[in-house]
Design a protein around this motif. Structure first.
Motif, PDB file in Angstrom:
ATOM      1  N   THR A   1       8.456 -32.675  -8.110  1.00 18.79           N
ATOM      2  CA  THR A   1       7.675 -33.822  -7.661  1.00 18.79           C
ATOM      3  C   THR A   1       7.247 -34.586  -8.907  1.00 18.79           C
ATOM      4  OG1 THR A   1       5.620 -32.547  -7.696  1.00 18.79           O
ATOM      5  CG2 THR A   1       6.779 -32.673  -5.596  1.00 18.79           C
ATOM      6  N   THR A   2       7.361 -35.891  -8.859  1.00 17.37           N
ATOM      7  CA  THR A   2       6.940 -36.698 -10.000  1.00 17.37           C
ATOM      8  C   THR A   2       6.671 -38.124  -9.518  1.00 17.37           C
ATOM      9  OG1 THR A   2       7.530 -37.380 -12.254  1.00 17.37           O
ATOM     10  CG2 THR A   2       9.338 -37.175 -10.670  1.00 17.37           C
ATOM     11  N   THR A   3       6.598 -39.044 -10.464  1.00 15.00           N
ATOM     12  CA  THR A   3       6.385 -40.435 -10.090  1.00 15.00           C
ATOM     13  C   THR A   3       7.494 -41.278 -10.694  1.00 15.00           C
ATOM     14  OG1 THR A   3       4.975 -40.721 -12.041  1.00 15.00           O
ATOM     15  CG2 THR A   3       3.861 -40.317  -9.936  1.00 15.00           C
TER      16      THR A   3
ATOM     17  N   LEU B   1       8.393 -45.446 -11.960  1.00 15.08           N
ATOM     18  CA  LEU B   1       7.807 -46.756 -12.255  1.00 15.08           C
ATOM     19  C   LEU B   1       8.195 -47.775 -11.187  1.00 15.08           C
ATOM     20  CD1 LEU B   1       8.479 -46.870 -16.093  1.00 15.08           C
ATOM     21  CD2 LEU B   1       6.233 -46.919 -15.020  1.00 15.08           C
TER      22      LEU B   1
ATOM     23  N   SER C   1       1.266 -49.203  -9.860  1.00 11.46           N
ATOM     24  CA  SER C   1       2.102 -48.977 -11.050  1.00 11.46           C
ATOM     25  C   SER C   1       3.216 -47.969 -10.813  1.00 11.46           C
ATOM     26  CB  SER C   1       1.247 -48.440 -12.201  1.00 11.46           C
ATOM     27  OG  SER C   1       0.061 -49.142 -12.314  1.00 11.46           O
ATOM     28  N   LEU C   2       2.925 -46.996  -9.915  1.00  7.87           N
ATOM     29  CA  LEU C   2       3.862 -45.881  -9.727  1.00  7.87           C
ATOM     30  C   LEU C   2       4.069 -45.561  -8.250  1.00  7.87           C
ATOM     31  CD1 LEU C   2       2.128 -43.481 -12.270  1.00  7.87           C
ATOM     32  CD2 LEU C   2       4.313 -44.615 -12.659  1.00  7.87           C
TER      33      LEU C   2
ATOM     34  N   PRO D   1       4.936 -42.145  -5.940  1.00  4.32           N
ATOM     35  CA  PRO D   1       5.186 -40.694  -6.004  1.00  4.32           C
ATOM     36  C   PRO D   1       6.508 -40.360  -5.298  1.00  4.32           C
ATOM     37  CG  PRO D   1       3.389 -41.180  -4.454  1.00  4.32           C
ATOM     38  CD  PRO D   1       3.857 -42.482  -5.002  1.00  4.32           C
ATOM     39  N   ILE D   2       7.285 -39.485  -5.930  1.00  3.49           N
ATOM     40  CA  ILE D   2       8.599 -39.118  -5.380  1.00  3.49           C
ATOM     41  C   ILE D   2       8.786 -37.604  -5.420  1.00  3.49           C
ATOM     42  CG2 ILE D   2       9.827 -41.268  -5.890  1.00  3.49           C
ATOM     43  CD1 ILE D   2      10.747 -40.019  -8.525  1.00  3.49           C
TER      44      ILE D   2
ATOM     45  N   CYS E   1       7.520 -40.582  -1.415  1.00  6.96           N
ATOM     46  CA  CYS E   1       6.497 -39.783  -0.742  1.00  6.96           C
ATOM     47  C   CYS E   1       5.457 -40.624  -0.037  1.00  6.96           C
ATOM     48  CB  CYS E   1       5.792 -38.867  -1.744  1.00  6.96           C
ATOM     49  SG  CYS E   1       6.880 -37.601  -2.373  1.00  6.96           S
TER      50      CYS E   1
ATOM     51  N   ILE F   1       0.349 -35.447  -6.350  1.00 12.23           N
ATOM     52  CA  ILE F   1       1.754 -35.721  -6.014  1.00 12.23           C
ATOM     53  C   ILE F   1       2.592 -34.457  -5.894  1.00 12.23           C
ATOM     54  CG2 ILE F   1       1.644 -37.973  -7.128  1.00 12.23           C
ATOM     55  CD1 ILE F   1       3.495 -36.551  -9.320  1.00 12.23           C
TER      56      ILE F   1
ATOM     57  N   ASN G   1      -0.841 -39.986 -12.697  1.00  6.94           N
ATOM     58  CA  ASN G   1      -0.115 -40.174 -11.441  1.00  6.94           C
ATOM     59  C   ASN G   1      -0.384 -41.481 -10.723  1.00  6.94           C
ATOM     60  OD1 ASN G   1       0.961 -37.671 -11.877  1.00  6.94           O
ATOM     61  ND2 ASN G   1      -0.452 -36.608 -10.510  1.00  6.94           N
ATOM     62  N   VAL G   2      -1.468 -42.158 -11.056  1.00  9.11           N
ATOM     63  CA  VAL G   2      -1.781 -43.412 -10.367  1.00  9.11           C
ATOM     64  C   VAL G   2      -1.761 -44.597 -11.322  1.00  9.11           C
ATOM     65  CG1 VAL G   2      -3.520 -44.638  -8.980  1.00  9.11           C
ATOM     66  CG2 VAL G   2      -3.129 -42.198  -8.620  1.00  9.11           C
ATOM     67  N   GLU G   3      -2.467 -44.428 -12.453  1.00  6.29           N
ATOM     68  CA  GLU G   3      -2.564 -45.555 -13.393  1.00  6.29           C
ATOM     69  C   GLU G   3      -1.332 -45.680 -14.277  1.00  6.29           C
ATOM     70  OE1 GLU G   3      -5.232 -47.426 -12.943  1.00  6.29           O
ATOM     71  OE2 GLU G   3      -6.267 -46.015 -11.659  1.00  6.29           O
ATOM     72  N   GLY G   4      -0.635 -44.572 -14.505  1.00  2.00           N
ATOM     73  CA  GLY G   4       0.591 -44.645 -15.309  1.00  2.00           C
ATOM     74  C   GLY G   4       0.393 -44.479 -16.794  1.00  2.00           C
TER      75      GLY G   4
END
Lengths: 120, 423
Positions: free
Chosen positions: A53-55, A57, A64-65, A67-68, A115, B49, B152-155
């Motif tokens: 699991t990660t994010t 761009l 900004s992201l 989740p995947i 996700c 996540i 995970n949110v702001e990057g």
């Protein structure tokens, strides 16, 4: 208390020399409460797999992201390679939860899926 | 100030608030108003996540965002009223109604009046200041949850060489996350002789990546002027005091703290709600009602959970009970209630009291890890054998009618004990 117990046999052909002996390994298992236990243990012995699991761009999005995740477990050795490849990718809206972002990532048989929704 | 009158207010829209609010609406309450301080509903699951959510509730292995997506969609379909970016600053109970003061930058200060309230504010993280780590106060020290939000949110990656204090789940999850994003996690340092989180996380987050778990150790000093440059760690004795001769320096540019979660009960205190000092949250009965009529509580604000699935199950009870209160105005009957007492090796039990003879799930945590134990409620009322018990894994006991049958007349207290077979 349930206590799954038994034997798993795996046939492994040796490839060290041209004899190619077709032998097998027998493993005793015990202590698992359900049938998923010994299947997991066997996979840990032979080829450990994990869900990644990660994010990723985004562009043209308020977030900004995104989740995947991988749609199923991938082998541990492939994890860092997949992470590295994902670094250079970007996605843009509209995306719905469950959408396939990349299919059959690096030949793992697993897809990279969203996700959550990315609607703006 | 603006005044809004409604039937039910839910404070906090994480999994607890949403599960409770949705259930209340489904149980017949027309006006369910959610007050949420963040800019979107869903609480912290947006930043979680990783997977492992929903195994019990949905029978699926979901990530945080996937789990909460179901509840967010349902809340929207059921048309629960959302007040976003709105912070509750006051809670009180007056003349059989509940009064909430909240504010946001659009509407200013708003007064909400309702029949019932569900408290679902969740919890906050313990900070460096609270545990008094000596040393300088440079930048680069984050609670694990804050780091999770940044990444995970702001990057933003919070650092490159990481040391993590505390082996709670969030610390271990972040150890893996940071490693996947290219940082080097030097070690996870844990003051107790055992891991603070789920076994599954010790394996998939630390062992999988070869990250050392240093038990019986703690951080004794922080170094660095503007940015953290390193820490001194030491082994501790049974009284948690650093042992001379065991001090070592670890170079790092970031320190993550995973040293405990504290139920967020500022509002509960303000309203005069009775709190349990051990669980950290309100004393509740089997319907998740606090000592104040019409004020219910659920989720991490009552006691910190390990699994969001249990948060949702517990919160649905609060939602159903709050709906009953609103619709039937069911007054609490002062029947002799049964107090649940934490006995041998039990830290706390929630709910703390039972007032009705109906099926209830008791949640408890042990004080110390043990193997081959028997969990007993009362003398002969309920018994269960367990192979392993750990403080980091909450235990659920399904108390059914058959167990109530075994209660002697006039039982006022039930002690919950966890004892080794052999003792």
């Amino acid at each position: 208390m349930k206590n799954e117990e038994g034997k798993i046999e795996k046939e492994i052909t040796c490839i060290v020399c041209p004899s190619n002996c077709s032998g097998s390994i027998s493993v005793n298992f015990q202590g698992y409460e359900c049938s998923k236990g010994f299947k997991f243990a066997l996979s840990e012995l032979t080829q450990p797999r994990r869900i990644l699991t990660t994010t990723i761009l985004t562009e043209k999005s308020k977030h900004s992201l995104l989740p995947i995740r991988t749609s199923k477990e991938i082998t541990k050795e492939k994890i860092m390679e997949v992470m590295h490849l994902l670094k250079s990718k970007k996605v843009k809206p509209p995306i719905k939860i469950g959408d396939v972002i990349i299919s059959n990532m690096l030949g793992t048989g697993a897809d990279i899926i969203a996700c959550t929704d990315l609607l703006e | 100030m603006k005044q809004k009158k409604t039937e039910l207010i839910v404070i906090g829209s994480g999994p607890a608030g949403l599960a409770a609010g949705i259930k209340a609406k489904e149980s017949g309450v027309n006006d369910v108003v959610i007050i949420e301080r963040a800019e979107r509903i869903g609480g912290l699951l947006h930043q979680c996540i990783h997977n492992g959510f929903g195994l019990h509730y949905f029978g699926k292995d979901l990530t945080g965002p996937e789990f909460i997506h179901y509840f967010i969609k349902k809340a929207s379909d059921l048309k629960l009223e959302m007040n976003l970016n709105t912070m509750v600053t006051s809670l009180s109970h007056e003349n059989e109604m509940q009064r909430v003061i909240a504010q946001n930058s659009q509407e200013g200060v708003i007064e909400f009046i309702s029949k019932a309230i569900i408290l679902s504010m969740g919890c906050r993280e313990r900070t460096r200041g609270a545990i008094h780590i000596p040393g300088t106060r440079p930048a680069g020290i984050f609670t694990a949850g804050t780091a999770q939000r940044f990444i995970n949110v702001e990057g933003f990656i919070v650092g490159k060489e990481i040391l993590i204090l505390g082996s709670g789940d969030i610390g271990m999850i972040m150890a893996r996350r940071m490693t996947l994003e290219g940082a080097q996690v030097k070690a996870v340092v844990e003051i107790l002789p055992y891991c603070g989180g789920l076994v599954r996380n010790e394996i998939q987050c630390l062992r999988d990546f070869g990250i050392p778990l240093l038990l019986n150790h703690t951080v004794v000093e922080i170094h660095g002027r503007n940015r953290i440059e390193g820490v001194t760690i030491a082994k501790v004795d049974k009284d948690f005091q650093p042992i001379p001769g065991t001090f070592q320096q670890i170079k790092c540019d970031t320190l993550l703290l995973s040293v405990g979660l504290i139920p967020e009960n500022e509002l509960s205190r303000m309203a005069g709600i009775e709190l349990d000092p051990i669980s950290g949250g309100p004393v509740v009965d089997e319907s998740m009602q606090t000592n104040i009529d019409g004020i219910f509580a659920c989720g991490n604000v009552v006691h910190v959970h390990d699994l969001v699935d249990n948060v949702c199950l517990e919160s649905e009870i609060a939602g159903i009970s709050a709906a009953k209160y609103v619709l039937e105005r069911e007054k609490r009957i002062e029947i002799p209630s049964i107090k649940l007492i934490a006995g041998d090796n039990v830290r706390y039990v929630v709910p703390q009291k039972i007032t009705k003879q109906k099926e209830v799930t008791l949640y408890l945590r042990v004080k110390k890890p043990d193997k081959n134990v028997i969990l007993r409620v009362g003398d002969d009322v309920y018994e269960k054998k367990l192979f392993y018990v750990r403080p980091s894994e909450m235990i659920a006991v399904n108390f059914r009618l058959e167990h109530f049958m075994k209660l002697k007349n006039g039982t006022k207290e039930l002690k919950v004990n966890v004892k080794n077979f052999t003792s």
